[in-house]
Motif scaffolding. Sequence first.
Motif, PDB file in Angstrom:
ATOM      1  N   VAL A 136       0.832  -1.210   0.000  1.00  0.00           N
ATOM      2  CA  VAL A 136       0.000   0.000   0.000  1.00  0.00           C
ATOM      3  C   VAL A 136       0.866   1.259   0.000  1.00  0.00           C
ATOM      4  O   VAL A 136       0.500   2.275  -0.598  1.00  0.00           O
ATOM      5  CB  VAL A 136      -0.986  -0.017   1.182  1.00  0.00           C
ATOM      6  N   SER A 137       2.027   1.188   0.627  1.00  0.00           N
ATOM      7  CA  SER A 137       2.874   2.381   0.749  1.00  0.00           C
ATOM      8  C   SER A 137       3.465   2.831  -0.570  1.00  0.00           C
ATOM      9  O   SER A 137       3.902   3.976  -0.709  1.00  0.00           O
ATOM     10  CB  SER A 137       4.011   2.126   1.744  1.00  0.00           C
ATOM     11  N   VAL A 138       3.472   1.953  -1.571  1.00  0.00           N
ATOM     12  CA  VAL A 138       4.124   2.279  -2.843  1.00  0.00           C
ATOM     13  C   VAL A 138       3.122   2.717  -3.905  1.00  0.00           C
ATOM     14  O   VAL A 138       3.526   3.117  -5.010  1.00  0.00           O
ATOM     15  CB  VAL A 138       4.950   1.064  -3.334  1.00  0.00           C
ATOM     16  N   ILE A 139       1.827   2.696  -3.603  1.00  0.00           N
ATOM     17  CA  ILE A 139       0.834   2.883  -4.668  1.00  0.00           C
ATOM     18  C   ILE A 139       0.951   4.255  -5.329  1.00  0.00           C
ATOM     19  O   ILE A 139       1.332   4.361  -6.496  1.00  0.00           O
ATOM     20  CB  ILE A 139      -0.589   2.612  -4.159  1.00  0.00           C
ATOM     21  N   THR A 140       0.619   5.336  -4.625  1.00  0.00           N
ATOM     22  CA  THR A 140       0.681   6.659  -5.260  1.00  0.00           C
ATOM     23  C   THR A 140       2.110   7.086  -5.597  1.00  0.00           C
ATOM     24  O   THR A 140       2.380   7.496  -6.733  1.00  0.00           O
ATOM     25  CB  THR A 140      -0.024   7.719  -4.408  1.00  0.00           C
ATOM     26  N   PRO A 141       3.063   7.012  -4.649  1.00  0.00           N
ATOM     27  CA  PRO A 141       4.422   7.428  -5.023  1.00  0.00           C
ATOM     28  C   PRO A 141       5.023   6.551  -6.111  1.00  0.00           C
ATOM     29  O   PRO A 141       5.767   7.028  -6.969  1.00  0.00           O
ATOM     30  CB  PRO A 141       5.208   7.335  -3.718  1.00  0.00           C
ATOM     31  N   GLY A 142       4.684   5.265  -6.104  1.00  0.00           N
ATOM     32  CA  GLY A 142       5.232   4.357  -7.105  1.00  0.00           C
ATOM     33  C   GLY A 142       4.677   4.605  -8.493  1.00  0.00           C
ATOM     34  O   GLY A 142       5.416   4.595  -9.482  1.00  0.00           O
ATOM     35  N   ILE A 143       3.362   4.803  -8.584  1.00  0.00           N
ATOM     36  CA  ILE A 143       2.759   5.118  -9.880  1.00  0.00           C
ATOM     37  C   ILE A 143       3.370   6.403 -10.435  1.00  0.00           C
ATOM     38  O   ILE A 143       3.721   6.497 -11.620  1.00  0.00           O
ATOM     39  CB  ILE A 143       1.230   5.242  -9.745  1.00  0.00           C
ATOM     40  N   THR A 144       3.504   7.405  -9.564  1.00  0.00           N
ATOM     41  CA  THR A 144       4.080   8.684 -10.001  1.00  0.00           C
ATOM     42  C   THR A 144       5.516   8.502 -10.476  1.00  0.00           C
ATOM     43  O   THR A 144       5.894   8.960 -11.564  1.00  0.00           O
ATOM     44  CB  THR A 144       4.034   9.699  -8.852  1.00  0.00           C
ATOM     45  N   ALA A 145       6.337   7.831  -9.673  1.00  0.00           N
ATOM     46  CA  ALA A 145       7.748   7.657 -10.016  1.00  0.00           C
ATOM     47  C   ALA A 145       7.921   6.840 -11.293  1.00  0.00           C
ATOM     48  O   ALA A 145       8.742   7.171 -12.151  1.00  0.00           O
ATOM     49  CB  ALA A 145       8.486   6.993  -8.858  1.00  0.00           C
ATOM     50  N   TYR A 146       7.166   5.768 -11.423  1.00  0.00           N
ATOM     51  CA  TYR A 146       7.304   4.899 -12.595  1.00  0.00           C
ATOM     52  C   TYR A 146       6.968   5.658 -13.871  1.00  0.00           C
ATOM     53  O   TYR A 146       7.681   5.570 -14.880  1.00  0.00           O
ATOM     54  CB  TYR A 146       6.404   3.678 -12.447  1.00  0.00           C
ATOM     55  N   LYS A 147       5.880   6.423 -13.849  1.00  0.00           N
ATOM     56  CA  LYS A 147       5.494   7.163 -15.047  1.00  0.00           C
ATOM     57  C   LYS A 147       6.471   8.293 -15.350  1.00  0.00           C
ATOM     58  O   LYS A 147       6.717   8.610 -16.518  1.00  0.00           O
ATOM     59  CB  LYS A 147       4.065   7.677 -14.898  1.00  0.00           C
ATOM     60  N   THR A 159       3.996  -4.327 -11.911  1.00  0.00           N
ATOM     61  CA  THR A 159       5.454  -4.285 -12.017  1.00  0.00           C
ATOM     62  C   THR A 159       6.094  -3.923 -10.679  1.00  0.00           C
ATOM     63  O   THR A 159       7.060  -4.571 -10.241  1.00  0.00           O
ATOM     64  CB  THR A 159       5.877  -3.269 -13.088  1.00  0.00           C
ATOM     65  N   LEU A 160       5.579  -2.894 -10.027  1.00  0.00           N
ATOM     66  CA  LEU A 160       6.155  -2.456  -8.761  1.00  0.00           C
ATOM     67  C   LEU A 160       6.075  -3.545  -7.705  1.00  0.00           C
ATOM     68  O   LEU A 160       7.026  -3.745  -6.932  1.00  0.00           O
ATOM     69  CB  LEU A 160       5.431  -1.204  -8.270  1.00  0.00           C
ATOM     70  N   PHE A 161       4.962  -4.251  -7.638  1.00  0.00           N
ATOM     71  CA  PHE A 161       4.814  -5.303  -6.628  1.00  0.00           C
ATOM     72  C   PHE A 161       5.812  -6.438  -6.868  1.00  0.00           C
ATOM     73  O   PHE A 161       6.373  -7.000  -5.918  1.00  0.00           O
ATOM     74  CB  PHE A 161       3.389  -5.845  -6.628  1.00  0.00           C
ATOM     75  N   LYS A 162       6.055  -6.774  -8.128  1.00  0.00           N
ATOM     76  CA  LYS A 162       7.067  -7.802  -8.424  1.00  0.00           C
ATOM     77  C   LYS A 162       8.456  -7.331  -8.002  1.00  0.00           C
ATOM     78  O   LYS A 162       9.245  -8.107  -7.443  1.00  0.00           O
ATOM     79  CB  LYS A 162       7.047  -8.145  -9.911  1.00  0.00           C
ATOM     80  N   LEU A 163       8.755  -6.051  -8.259  1.00  0.00           N
ATOM     81  CA  LEU A 163      10.060  -5.515  -7.875  1.00  0.00           C
ATOM     82  C   LEU A 163      10.218  -5.471  -6.363  1.00  0.00           C
ATOM     83  O   LEU A 163      11.297  -5.754  -5.830  1.00  0.00           O
ATOM     84  CB  LEU A 163      10.244  -4.118  -8.468  1.00  0.00           C
ATOM     85  N   LEU A 164       9.148  -5.128  -5.654  1.00  0.00           N
ATOM     86  CA  LEU A 164       9.196  -5.132  -4.188  1.00  0.00           C
ATOM     87  C   LEU A 164       9.370  -6.548  -3.653  1.00  0.00           C
ATOM     88  O   LEU A 164      10.179  -6.791  -2.747  1.00  0.00           O
ATOM     89  CB  LEU A 164       7.905  -4.538  -3.617  1.00  0.00           C
TER      90      LEU A 164
END
Length: 303
Positions: free
Chosen positions: A113-124, A257-262
């Motif tokens: 849950v902690s990576v959802i908004t910051p992760g979507i932003t960073a990845y894009k 993708t982010l969840f696999k990387l985590l």
Amino acid sequence: MLAYGYANSGGAAPLIAIEQPDLMPASDQIVLTTLAVNINRADHLNLTGHLTLPLIPGHDVVGRISQIGSSVTGLPLGTLVAAYTTQTYAEQVIVDEDKLVPLPDELPALEAVSVITPGITAYKIVHYFADVQPGQTVIVKGAAGSVGRLVVQLAKRLGATVLAVAEQRHTRLLQALGVQQIVAYDQQNPAHVLANRGDVVINVAPNGLDGKTDLAMAKFDATIVSMAPSLPATSKAIVFKTVQPTDTISDTAVLQTLFKLLQTKQIQTQVGYQLPFTLAGFTQAQELLTVEHNGRIVVAKTE
């Protein structure tokens, strides 16, 4: 069911517990029993203007599927899933089927849950707006923030040389992420130290602070990506892009993708605060948004 939100608009409105009817899914929707909510600055800022009240904030959620619409297939009851959606400060959240991402085995709900908004932003930012390429020199301003740390890690995975601009106190954190050079803006002037170094300059500081420094750090034909809407005038042949919502890369694809990387420890996130799933917990989370804090703020239940 209980939700946590605002009965009145305005910055001074108190967060309250709101009794809501239990949610019922449409044919292509799913109801989650909420387990964890990630707290973002946008949750605290959207309290002015013409609002539909009561206002239930929140976008990032991890929960277990408790109800399934008639046309939903492949997601059984009890599945642990995550989503970027709306009105997540609640015991139940309703989500369209195509917005859900099942959590990989052994990935903790708090990390996910902690990576959802910051992760979507960073990845894009890295993969779409900046389009970072192997061998490029990428300067990340605001590198110690939640989005900045993920930008650093994602750019490095693409084979970029990453230089960071942050406060001196974050030096060890950024060194651990493998940044090649760190310029502490409270000790040195990044515009001088990194002059004309960046193939890509990524400014994830609040509101894209100080575009003049971005221009100084950029090479003549660099790409600058910023939270700011514009840059100062320049004679350089800069490609400038403002970070904004885009569906060119879907949020669900990014989260997968982010969840696999985590899960495989190829990237890391930092949960700084785990607060109880109560009115007091959400209130404390909102208060933390207004002061300096380290790491993500998560409100969570204990299973």
